[in-house]
Design an enzyme around this catalytic site. Structure first.
Site, PDB file in Angstrom:
ATOM      1  N   GLU A  50       0.834  -1.207   0.000  1.00  0.00           N
ATOM      2  CA  GLU A  50       0.000   0.000   0.000  1.00  0.00           C
ATOM      3  C   GLU A  50       0.871   1.261   0.000  1.00  0.00           C
ATOM      4  O   GLU A  50       0.683   2.164  -0.820  1.00  0.00           O
ATOM      5  CB  GLU A  50      -0.908  -0.013   1.234  1.00  0.00           C
ATOM      6  CG  GLU A  50      -1.830   1.179   1.364  1.00  0.00           C
ATOM      7  CD  GLU A  50      -2.866   1.223   0.254  1.00  0.00           C
ATOM      8  OE1 GLU A  50      -3.758   0.379   0.243  1.00  0.00           O
ATOM      9  OE2 GLU A  50      -2.776   2.121  -0.610  1.00  0.00           O
ATOM     10  N   ASP A 104       1.229   4.062  -2.990  1.00  0.00           N
ATOM     11  CA  ASP A 104       0.793   5.437  -2.740  1.00  0.00           C
ATOM     12  C   ASP A 104       1.906   6.445  -3.023  1.00  0.00           C
ATOM     13  O   ASP A 104       1.691   7.435  -3.717  1.00  0.00           O
ATOM     14  CB  ASP A 104       0.288   5.587  -1.293  1.00  0.00           C
ATOM     15  CG  ASP A 104      -0.915   4.690  -0.997  1.00  0.00           C
ATOM     16  OD1 ASP A 104      -1.457   4.083  -1.943  1.00  0.00           O
ATOM     17  OD2 ASP A 104      -1.305   4.586   0.188  1.00  0.00           O
ATOM     18  N   SER A 118      -7.226   2.271  -3.736  1.00  0.00           N
ATOM     19  CA  SER A 118      -5.950   2.681  -3.183  1.00  0.00           C
ATOM     20  C   SER A 118      -5.061   3.350  -4.201  1.00  0.00           C
ATOM     21  O   SER A 118      -4.238   4.181  -3.849  1.00  0.00           O
ATOM     22  CB  SER A 118      -5.185   1.439  -2.744  1.00  0.00           C
ATOM     23  OG  SER A 118      -5.381   1.199  -1.422  1.00  0.00           O
ATOM     24  N   ASP A 162     -16.818  12.162 -18.126  1.00  0.00           N
ATOM     25  CA  ASP A 162     -17.930  11.419 -17.548  1.00  0.00           C
ATOM     26  C   ASP A 162     -17.747   9.934 -17.867  1.00  0.00           C
ATOM     27  O   ASP A 162     -17.490   9.573 -19.013  1.00  0.00           O
ATOM     28  CB  ASP A 162     -19.235  11.946 -18.164  1.00  0.00           C
ATOM     29  CG  ASP A 162     -20.450  11.562 -17.351  1.00  0.00           C
ATOM     30  OD1 ASP A 162     -20.291  10.888 -16.321  1.00  0.00           O
ATOM     31  OD2 ASP A 162     -21.555  11.952 -17.766  1.00  0.00           O
ATOM     32  N   ILE A 163     -17.832   9.080 -16.858  1.00  0.00           N
ATOM     33  CA  ILE A 163     -17.744   7.629 -17.088  1.00  0.00           C
ATOM     34  C   ILE A 163     -19.176   7.109 -17.159  1.00  0.00           C
ATOM     35  O   ILE A 163     -19.994   7.431 -16.291  1.00  0.00           O
ATOM     36  CB  ILE A 163     -16.979   6.932 -15.937  1.00  0.00           C
ATOM     37  CG1 ILE A 163     -15.633   7.622 -15.675  1.00  0.00           C
ATOM     38  CG2 ILE A 163     -16.782   5.444 -16.233  1.00  0.00           C
ATOM     39  CD1 ILE A 163     -14.668   7.637 -16.833  1.00  0.00           C
ATOM     40  N   GLY A 205     -23.442  12.081 -16.010  1.00  0.00           N
ATOM     41  CA  GLY A 205     -23.432  12.934 -14.820  1.00  0.00           C
ATOM     42  C   GLY A 205     -22.941  12.150 -13.611  1.00  0.00           C
ATOM     43  O   GLY A 205     -22.390  11.054 -13.741  1.00  0.00           O
ATOM     44  N   ASP A 208     -22.630   9.765 -10.484  1.00  0.00           N
ATOM     45  CA  ASP A 208     -23.226   8.499 -10.057  1.00  0.00           C
ATOM     46  C   ASP A 208     -22.425   7.973  -8.869  1.00  0.00           C
ATOM     47  O   ASP A 208     -21.270   8.354  -8.667  1.00  0.00           O
ATOM     48  CB  ASP A 208     -23.239   7.482 -11.210  1.00  0.00           C
ATOM     49  CG  ASP A 208     -21.858   7.309 -11.817  1.00  0.00           C
ATOM     50  OD1 ASP A 208     -20.967   6.780 -11.135  1.00  0.00           O
ATOM     51  OD2 ASP A 208     -21.654   7.725 -12.986  1.00  0.00           O
TER      52      ASP A 208
END
Ligand SMILES: *[C@@H]1O[C@H](CO)[C@@H](O)[C@H](O)[C@H]1NC(C)=O
Ligand SMILES: *[C@@H]1O[C@H](CO)[C@@H](O)[C@H](O)[C@H]1NC(C)=O
Ligand SMILES: *[C@@H]1O[C@H](CO)[C@@H](O)[C@H](O)[C@H]1NC(C)=O
Ligand SMILES: *[C@@H]1O[C@H](CO)[C@@H](O)[C@H](O)[C@H]1NC(C)=O
Ligand SMILES: *[C@@H]1O[C@H](CO)[C@@H](O)[C@H](O)[C@H]1NC(C)=O
Length: 608
Positions: free
Chosen positions: A302, A306, A522, A564-565, A583, A585
């Site tokens: 992690e 990061d 992550s 937008d996905i 839009g 979600d």
């Protein structure tokens, strides 16, 4: 008129001085009580001499005023946009009333607790090490060792505690008492690339180009299977963008649970993906004794993910890695103090003390909201608001379990409420549901769709009401749902999660000297934070303050700059979850970043 006013003042003084009266001998009343937590069993009485670090949260007198300031300085339509508050201004607003301070001091003194009181800078938290036997007396309770059935983790906790009646108005929360959170990193999958594979990131990117989708940018075809810093800069329209190393800019990454960020791995990563960054590194900050061991075989997946991506995208922006101590399993038999509170509050005490915290900070950890008592979640969230008011952007992963962890199964605690009803429920994540942070969901592939190898965390908070900044976007989404969809499974008035999204799967990192492919939201949070650092660089060059709390900006004039996905959903709790739509979600939020477009907005003369 005058006399009348004077009379009122006198009455108020009388009332407040009676509140401040010593509470010795005063009757106790239950302050907080929870149902026995799902998935945990009471194992044994806690040893009387076991030391715990008890935290008392005093009411923050003027938090509403602080919140008002936060929204004004974060709203690009407001004349105060960007005029962030100083450390001292923020502290003045959250400092408890003198009556609360003296009432609590007097009460603690009654137990001979005068020295070794540890106070937060604004004095709104007092922490003290006490043996279980004393904590039980102070809180009129009994502590037990609780064992988590699935993992074997143990915690010293109680399901109910009391305070003298006189103190109920002066102490908002005491922990560790009722917190059963099992705080975890939001990384989902990891696999090592075969050791024989000597292909470098630059070899990968010499391939053909593919079109990324609605933004029309082109991306190396390899980005569909392996995500590198180059891929992300291509996808998010920041090709060739290298910020300055201006000391006024900064970025931070938090680490918990003994996740160590390895510098040798970071150098290998830089050599592979960001050659110009080789030999640069981050500043390390230890929080309550947190380590950052440089033993290569203890490098954290992690932490490495990061720092490599947040700092790889933003290099050479000055970078800091924070490591906060404390992790399960906790050994309740050890005579040393164990601080088993959910550790954001320790980190908050630390960061709020700093004069110049990083302008953007990414966190990839979270808990199920219901395992953190609402009183405590409110206070941690209020701590994030303080950072926002000072001009810090906070990004959090939205989680990897879609609308909830696993199948609704009464035998485990998954997707079942802990409120005594045992109702099936989409369990949101904390702190992603705090309205003062920017929560980042996950996408995958080119063109981008909602991630499906695991599922982007998303939904609605049960604790936090929907903030005004997302009212239009979220109610539009809710109106598009067929009537009765998932009725009772989520809070339609809650804060919607996430706010934005970013790539989250098949990230190429270095871990323990080897190349690995890793996925999880992550990856999305540090990615997004890296780009925020680039945006702050553009703000500095335009002689403007850093972006700070981002949400009011991105839901208003920034919204149209996002990609937008519109494909995918986020399964969980035995359902297919919510669908991605045009839009906002509750899977990918407003979508993914278009750096150049958002940069134009935030550097325009119309945005202060
Ligand atoms: C990328 O991969 C996905 C499946 O993982 C596939 O559906 C998509 O067509 C690929 N994109 C391109 C441009 O080939
Ligand atoms: C990094 O440091 C090493 C050792 O000091 C030096 O040999 C190398 O040229 C440096 N590389 C870069 C890219 O600065
Ligand atoms: C490095 O870490 C490994 C795994 O935890 C441990 O076995 C080894 O002894 C450590 N090496 C040193 C030099 O501390
Ligand atoms: C809820 O579940 C717990 C643990 O499985 C059980 O002890 C309790 O009786 C249940 N309560 C209800 C109202 O079903
Ligand atoms: C998601 O889309 C599928 C396919 O169109 C549909 O059957 C389902 O009802 C939708 N779910 C929600 C929650 O909107």
């Amino acid at each position: 008129m005058r006399i009348f006013a004077k009379l009122i003042t006198t009455l108020l003084l009388a009332a407040s001085s009676s509140l401040a009266a010593p509470s010795k001998g005063c009757a106790y009343k239950v302050k907080e009580e929870i149902n026995p937590p799902r998935g945990w069993t009471k194992h044994a009485s806690a040893p009387a001499d076991h030391l715990i670090s008890l935290r008392f949260g005093l009411p923050q007198e003027n938090f509403r005023t602080l919140e008002k300031h936060l929204y004004e300085v974060s709203d690009p339509a407001h004349s105060r946009y960007g005029q962030h508050l100083s450390k001292e201004e923020v502290e003045a607003l959250v400092t408890p009333h003198p009556d609360s301070l003296s009432a609590v001091n007097n009460w603690l003194a009654g137990f001979n607790l005068k020295e070794d009181l540890n106070r937060s800078p604004a004095k709104d938290w007092v922490t003290i090490k006490v043996p279980v036997s004393l904590a039980e007396k102070m809180l009129d309770t009994k502590y037990y060792i609780w064992r988590h059935t699935e993992s074997g983790d143990e915690l010293v906790r109680t399901t109910s505690y009391s305070l003298p009646i006189d103190l109920h108005d002066h102490i908002e929360v005491v922990q560790p008492t009722t917190i059963f959170g099992r705080f975890r990193p939001a990384k989902s999958t990891i696999s090592f690339i075969e050791d024989g594979d000597t292909v470098s990131a630059s070899d990968l990117s010499n391939a053909e180009k593919i079109v990324a989708g609605e933004s029309g940018v082109t991306v190396d075809a390899s980005c569909n299977t392996t995500i590198t810093v180059t891929c992300l800069k291509q996808l998010y329209n920041a090709v060739g963008v290298v910020p300055s190393g201006d000391s006024r800019n900064s970025i931070g990454v938090t680490g918990y649970l003994e996740q160590f960020a390895n510098i040798q791995d970071l150098q290998s990563f830089f050599a592979d993906q960001v050659p110009a960054a080789v030999n640069s590194t981050f500043k390390f900050e230890s929080v309550v004794g947190g380590l950052n061991t440089q033993n290569l075989s203890q490098a954290g997946d992690e932490a490495n993910l990061d720092v490599q991506f947040a700092f790889g995208i933003s290099n050479p922006v000055p970078a800091t890695f924070f490591s906060t101590a404390g992790r399960p399993p906790f050994n309740p038999d050890v005579r040393t103090t164990t601080n088993t509170n959910e550790p954001y509050s320790d980190w908050l005490d630390f960061i709020l003390k700093q004069e110049n915290p990083p302008h953007v900070i990414s966190t990839s950890y979270g808990d199920d909201e219901q395992t953190v008592p609402q009183s405590f979640a409110n206070r941690v969230c209020a701590g994030f608001a303080q950072l926002g008011a000072r001009g810090v952007t906070l990004t959090f992963s939205s989680g990897d379990n879609g609308v909830g962890d696993g199948d609704a199964n009464p035998a485990t605690q998954k997707c079942i409420t802990n409120d005594g009803r045992n109702a099936t429920r989409f369990i949101p994540l904390f702190p992603a549901g705090c309205p003062f942070v920017t929560s980042v969901g996950g996408t995958a592939s080119v063109p981008e769709v909602a991630v499906s190898r695991f599922f982007s965390g998303g939904g609605f908070s049960d604790y936090f009401a929907r903030p005004l900044y997302q009212e239009v976007a979220v109610s539009q989404y809710l109106a598009s749902l067929p009537k009765g969809t998932y009725a009772g499974l989520f809070n339609p008035h809650g804060r919607g999660i996430p706010d934005v999204a970013a790539q989250s799967d098949r990230f190429r990192i270095f871990l323990g000297g080897r190349i690995a492919s890793i996925g999880g939201t992550s990856a999305a949070s540090p990615t997004f934070a890296g780009f925020v650092a680039l945006l702050n660089d553009a703000r500095i060059k335009a002689h403007k303050p850093p972006l700070g709390f981002l949400n009011p900006l991105i839901y208003s004039i920034g919204a149209s700059t996002f990609n937008d996905i519109t494909v995918g959903h986020n399964s969980g709790c035995g359902t297919t979850g919510f669908n991605v739509t045009k839009g906002w979600d509750p899977v990918t939020g407003l979508g993914t970043l278009n750096f150049e477009k958002l940069k134009d907005v935030i550097t325009s003369p119309f945005v202060l």
